[in-house]
Design a protein around this motif. Structure first.
Motif, mmCIF file in Angstrom:
data_model
loop_
_atom_site.group_PDB
_atom_site.id
_atom_site.type_symbol
_atom_site.label_atom_id
_atom_site.label_comp_id
_atom_site.label_asym_id
_atom_site.label_seq_id
_atom_site.Cartn_x
_atom_site.Cartn_y
_atom_site.Cartn_z
ATOM 1 N N ALA A 176 1.564 3.771 -3.236
ATOM 2 C CA ALA A 176 1.103 5.155 -3.089
ATOM 3 C C ALA A 176 2.241 6.125 -3.392
ATOM 4 C CB ALA A 176 0.568 5.381 -1.683
ATOM 5 N N THR A 201 0.808 -1.227 0.000
ATOM 6 C CA THR A 201 0.000 0.000 0.000
ATOM 7 C C THR A 201 0.834 1.266 0.000
ATOM 8 O OG1 THR A 201 -1.674 -1.233 1.213
ATOM 9 C CG2 THR A 201 -1.911 1.164 1.147
ATOM 10 N N ARG A 202 1.752 1.381 0.948
ATOM 11 C CA ARG A 202 2.562 2.603 1.050
ATOM 12 C C ARG A 202 3.517 2.716 -0.149
ATOM 13 N NH1 ARG A 202 3.497 4.717 6.433
ATOM 14 N NH2 ARG A 202 4.996 6.086 5.400
#
Length: 213
Positions: free
Chosen positions: A189, A185-186
């Motif tokens: 992103a 996720t990070r």
């Protein structure tokens, strides 16, 4: 300056991003490493390692190794900074950068993949499985490191750093090999934030004069 590089080389891509972020003009000199042009005297006479990227300065001085080149550029032109001002921040950014440059990339670059297929006779799909495994494993470590840090737009903070210069080319190459990025996720992103930045767009492979489909 002259940058000897190959549009698909992730190490070259890192340096192109750094140059674009800093707005430093350079002459683009293509070296087709997939074809073996990096082994020809025209290039090896300049690059003793026979590798891209090679940055040739205005006075003829030649620099190799993408991480060393990026840090040189950061010292040459401090703004915008690609490494934080504080020692701890610099250590964090270097650690993230080295997950890509030292853990993932060395066992997945073109010469390694060619050795697997040519010398060890590894078939195409097992070679691709090898690639995807090590990229995924490295990016999972990258993700865990990001999770230890405060929320940020990019890999470290709200402006691009050397870590972003390393991450984006690795994601590009991972996409070519259909690597699974789910759950990162990070990491993803930060990648998406980078790709909304003009410098990353300017430096991407499809924008290079030697780009191929």
């Amino acid at each position: 300056m002259k940058l000897y590089n190959y549009f698909r080389s992730s190490a070259s891509f890192r340096v192109r991003i750094a140059l674009a972020l800093k707005g430093i003009a350079y002459d683009y000199v293509p070296v087709h490493i997939a074809r073996g042009d990096h082994k020809l005297p025209a290039f090896t006479d300049k690059a003793v390692e026979g590798l891209v990227p090679l940055l040739e300065l205005d006075d003829g001085t030649r620099l190799t190794q993408s991480m060393a080149i990026i840090e040189y550029l950061d010292e040459l032109q401090p703004a915008p900074a690609l490494l934080p001002a504080d020692a701890l921040g610099r250590a964090r950014v270097r650690a993230l950068s080295q997950i890509v440059a030292c853990e993932i990339h060395p066992i997945n670059n073109l010469r390694v993949l060619k050795y697997l297929t040519r010398e060890l006779k590894v078939e195409e799909e097992p070679k691709n499985v090898w690639y995807r495994h090590w990229v995924r494993a490295g990016l999972e470590s990258f993700e865990r490191q990001l999770e230890q840090q405060p929320a940020s737009t990019y890999c470290f903070g709200d402006t691009p750093t050397m870590a972003d210069c390393c991450l984006v080319p690795q994601i590009f190459n991972g996409q070519r090999f259909k690597t699974d990025f789910s759950g990162l996720t990070r990491t993803m992103a930060a990648f998406e934030a980078c790709m909304a930045h003009p410098a990353f767009q300017q430096a991407q492979p499809s924008a290079c004069p030697d780009a191929e489909a």
